[in-house]
Design a protein around this motif. Structure first.
Motif, PDB file in Angstrom:
ATOM      1  N   ASP A   1       0.079  -0.882  -0.047  1.00  0.00           N
ATOM      2  CA  ASP A   1      -0.316  -0.039  -0.093  1.00  0.00           C
ATOM      3  C   ASP A   1       0.684   1.608   0.096  1.00  0.00           C
ATOM      4  O   ASP A   1       1.610   1.754   0.674  1.00  0.00           O
ATOM      5  CB  ASP A   1      -0.875  -0.089   1.328  1.00  0.00           C
ATOM      6  CG  ASP A   1      -1.654  -1.093   1.029  1.00  0.00           C
ATOM      7  OD1 ASP A   1      -2.245  -1.396  -0.101  1.00  0.00           O
ATOM      8  OD2 ASP A   1      -1.742  -1.587   2.734  1.00  0.00           O
ATOM      9  N   VAL A   2       0.601   2.284  -0.746  1.00  0.00           N
ATOM     10  CA  VAL A   2       1.382   3.735  -1.212  1.00  0.00           C
ATOM     11  C   VAL A   2       0.464   4.974  -0.215  1.00  0.00           C
ATOM     12  O   VAL A   2      -0.229   4.860  -0.853  1.00  0.00           O
ATOM     13  CB  VAL A   2       1.501   4.056  -2.426  1.00  0.00           C
ATOM     14  CG1 VAL A   2       2.280   4.994  -2.234  1.00  0.00           C
ATOM     15  CG2 VAL A   2       2.394   2.792  -3.177  1.00  0.00           C
ATOM     16  N   ILE A   3       1.228   4.789   1.040  1.00  0.00           N
ATOM     17  CA  ILE A   3       0.523   5.461   1.496  1.00  0.00           C
ATOM     18  C   ILE A   3       1.267   7.146   1.799  1.00  0.00           C
ATOM     19  O   ILE A   3       0.455   7.754   2.935  1.00  0.00           O
ATOM     20  CB  ILE A   3       0.600   5.648   2.942  1.00  0.00           C
ATOM     21  CG1 ILE A   3       2.532   4.972   4.177  1.00  0.00           C
ATOM     22  CG2 ILE A   3      -0.235   3.520   3.556  1.00  0.00           C
ATOM     23  CD1 ILE A   3       2.270   4.419   5.608  1.00  0.00           C
ATOM     24  N   GLY A   4       2.470   7.188   1.587  1.00  0.00           N
ATOM     25  CA  GLY A   4       2.764   9.221   1.087  1.00  0.00           C
ATOM     26  C   GLY A   4       3.102   8.935   0.002  1.00  0.00           C
ATOM     27  O   GLY A   4       4.768   8.117  -0.654  1.00  0.00           O
ATOM     28  N   LYS A   5       3.327  10.497  -0.635  1.00  0.00           N
ATOM     29  CA  LYS A   5       4.072  10.067  -1.662  1.00  0.00           C
ATOM     30  C   LYS A   5       4.216  11.495  -2.361  1.00  0.00           C
ATOM     31  O   LYS A   5       3.122  12.185  -2.050  1.00  0.00           O
ATOM     32  CB  LYS A   5       2.828  10.131  -3.419  1.00  0.00           C
ATOM     33  CG  LYS A   5       2.436   8.456  -3.714  1.00  0.00           C
ATOM     34  CD  LYS A   5       1.475   7.815  -4.447  1.00  0.00           C
ATOM     35  CE  LYS A   5       0.175   9.366  -4.236  1.00  0.00           C
ATOM     36  NZ  LYS A   5      -0.773   9.076  -5.583  1.00  0.00           N
ATOM     37  N   ARG A   6       5.635  12.131  -2.217  1.00  0.00           N
ATOM     38  CA  ARG A   6       5.865  13.133  -2.137  1.00  0.00           C
ATOM     39  C   ARG A   6       7.193  14.187  -2.887  1.00  0.00           C
ATOM     40  O   ARG A   6       8.042  13.198  -3.061  1.00  0.00           O
ATOM     41  CB  ARG A   6       6.727  13.655  -0.434  1.00  0.00           C
ATOM     42  CG  ARG A   6       7.168  15.081  -0.628  1.00  0.00           C
ATOM     43  CD  ARG A   6       7.237  16.085   1.216  1.00  0.00           C
ATOM     44  NE  ARG A   6       5.967  15.730   1.892  1.00  0.00           N
ATOM     45  CZ  ARG A   6       5.359  16.502   1.728  1.00  0.00           C
ATOM     46  NH1 ARG A   6       5.190  17.881   0.736  1.00  0.00           N
ATOM     47  NH2 ARG A   6       3.968  16.857   2.517  1.00  0.00           N
ATOM     48  N   SER A   7       7.053  14.952  -3.941  1.00  0.00           N
ATOM     49  CA  SER A   7       8.900  15.399  -5.257  1.00  0.00           C
ATOM     50  C   SER A   7       9.522  16.152  -3.602  1.00  0.00           C
ATOM     51  O   SER A   7       8.817  16.697  -2.077  1.00  0.00           O
ATOM     52  CB  SER A   7       8.088  16.479  -4.896  1.00  0.00           C
ATOM     53  OG  SER A   7       7.443  17.480  -4.430  1.00  0.00           O
ATOM     54  N   VAL A   8      10.386  16.000  -3.622  1.00  0.00           N
ATOM     55  CA  VAL A   8      11.285  16.460  -3.119  1.00  0.00           C
ATOM     56  C   VAL A   8      12.608  17.013  -3.548  1.00  0.00           C
ATOM     57  O   VAL A   8      13.233  16.730  -5.062  1.00  0.00           O
ATOM     58  CB  VAL A   8      12.326  15.606  -2.272  1.00  0.00           C
ATOM     59  CG1 VAL A   8      14.027  16.226  -1.718  1.00  0.00           C
ATOM     60  CG2 VAL A   8      11.613  14.627  -1.441  1.00  0.00           C
ATOM     61  N   ARG A   9      12.873  18.825  -3.427  1.00  0.00           N
ATOM     62  CA  ARG A   9      13.270  19.982  -4.789  1.00  0.00           C
ATOM     63  C   ARG A   9      12.641  20.300  -5.716  1.00  0.00           C
ATOM     64  O   ARG A   9      12.949  19.543  -7.263  1.00  0.00           O
ATOM     65  CB  ARG A   9      14.864  19.131  -5.059  1.00  0.00           C
ATOM     66  CG  ARG A   9      15.531  20.051  -3.367  1.00  0.00           C
ATOM     67  CD  ARG A   9      17.515  18.698  -3.941  1.00  0.00           C
ATOM     68  NE  ARG A   9      17.914  19.435  -5.191  1.00  0.00           N
ATOM     69  CZ  ARG A   9      18.562  18.327  -5.816  1.00  0.00           C
ATOM     70  NH1 ARG A   9      19.068  17.444  -5.179  1.00  0.00           N
ATOM     71  NH2 ARG A   9      18.772  18.770  -6.913  1.00  0.00           N
ATOM     72  N   PHE A  10      11.528  20.444  -6.028  1.00  0.00           N
ATOM     73  CA  PHE A  10      10.609  20.360  -7.376  1.00  0.00           C
ATOM     74  C   PHE A  10      10.669  22.633  -6.873  1.00  0.00           C
ATOM     75  O   PHE A  10      10.764  22.735  -8.102  1.00  0.00           O
ATOM     76  CB  PHE A  10       9.441  20.110  -7.469  1.00  0.00           C
ATOM     77  CG  PHE A  10       8.438  21.115  -6.498  1.00  0.00           C
ATOM     78  CD1 PHE A  10       8.042  22.636  -6.718  1.00  0.00           C
ATOM     79  CD2 PHE A  10       8.283  20.380  -4.989  1.00  0.00           C
ATOM     80  CE1 PHE A  10       6.564  23.112  -6.163  1.00  0.00           C
ATOM     81  CE2 PHE A  10       6.751  21.718  -4.061  1.00  0.00           C
ATOM     82  CZ  PHE A  10       6.750  22.243  -4.455  1.00  0.00           C
ATOM     83  N   ALA A  11      10.656  22.992  -5.839  1.00  0.00           N
ATOM     84  CA  ALA A  11      11.177  24.106  -6.029  1.00  0.00           C
ATOM     85  C   ALA A  11      11.647  25.334  -5.814  1.00  0.00           C
ATOM     86  O   ALA A  11      12.421  26.080  -7.146  1.00  0.00           O
ATOM     87  CB  ALA A  11      10.355  24.519  -4.739  1.00  0.00           C
TER      88      ALA A  11
END
Length: 260
Positions: free
Chosen positions: A203-213
């Motif tokens: 189960d994928v419970i978290g999805k987050r980009s890192v260093r887009f801004a």
């Protein structure tokens, strides 16, 4: 495994120019904050495996919270710096540092009993067969266990080349790095990776980009913006559509069902 890139002889460069930079600090803090949000790190002590843990920053933080940690790192000089830092922090007895690849750790049966948490940050993209390695990581999870997976995002390479005007490279979809470069040979596509994880029973419970801004910002402006302000924007938007798929890295937190 043949074809994998191991960063022997580059430990001090990684420490000073990558992990010691603003972008390295931002990556570490965002990922750690995301781990604290999604994982039970401040309750029961967990058996953790940091696969390809580099200089051991995540291993140290886990050990400092009382978790039992195995750190696997194939580059001898990386592991030496990790051990030295753990010693300075008086954590050396709480992290089992092993010079080995993640494939070796799996092959010698060290992961046979499974882990409560497997951490694999910025490793898959440097492997010749990342999907095979990921299947091994998943197999090392106990029922109810967690996987913290950070991967280099192929979309960030495409966007970066568009910004630079490298249209031929984008048109040809040549996004794999050349041997010896710091662009990885196996960048990952976030949505496809999510599908693979779910098809593998997680189960994928978290999805987050890192260093887009930070990475979209012109270099001339980065020094004029405080890291705290950039961090706030990254955190505010990083788990939303479509931003979670646009960062230099993507952090996926998964859980193996108790019946799995």
């Amino acid at each position: 495994m043949a074809g994998d890139q191991i960063f022997s002889g580059r430990a001090e460069r990684f420490r000073d120019r990558i992990y010691g930079s603003a972008k390295g600090e931002l990556r570490l803090e965002l990922v750690w904050r995301d781990m604290l949000e999604h994982l039970p790190l401040q309750s029961t002590a967990l058996d953790c495996w940091d696969a390809g843990g580099g200089l051991g920053q995540i291993s140290a933080r886990l050990a400092n919270l009382g978790h039992r940690v195995v750190l696997s790192e194939p580059a001898e000089d990386m592991l030496a710096l990790a051990r030295a830092e753990l010693a300075r922090s008086e954590l050396q007895g709480r992290v089992d540092c092993r010079q080995e690849t993640l494939q070796q750790h799996l092959a010698d049966g060290a992961a046979a009993e499974g882990y409560d948490l497997v951490v694999c940050h910025a490793v898959l993209e440097w492997l010749a067969q990342p999907q095979q390695a990921l299947s091994g990581l998943i197999a090392a999870l106990r029922p109810g266990a967690y996987l913290s997976l950070l991967v280099y995002n192929v979309h960030a390479i495409a966007i970066g080349n568009l910004i630079k005007g490298n249209l031929r490279k984008v048109n040809a979809e040549r996004f794999a790095g050349e041997p010896g470069s710091f662009t990885p040979p196996s960048p990952q596509e976030p949505a496809q990776l999510g599908v693979f994880l779910e098809q593998s029973g997680l189960d994928v419970i978290g999805k987050r980009s890192v260093r887009f801004a930070l990475d979209f910002m012109p270099r001339a402006l980065r020094a004029e913006r405080s890291l705290d302000d950039v961090m706030a924007v990254e955190w505010q938007f990083g788990n939303r559509e479509p931003y979670w798929q646009l960062g230099r890295y993507v952090h996926l937190v998964c859980r193996k069902p108790l019946g799995g």
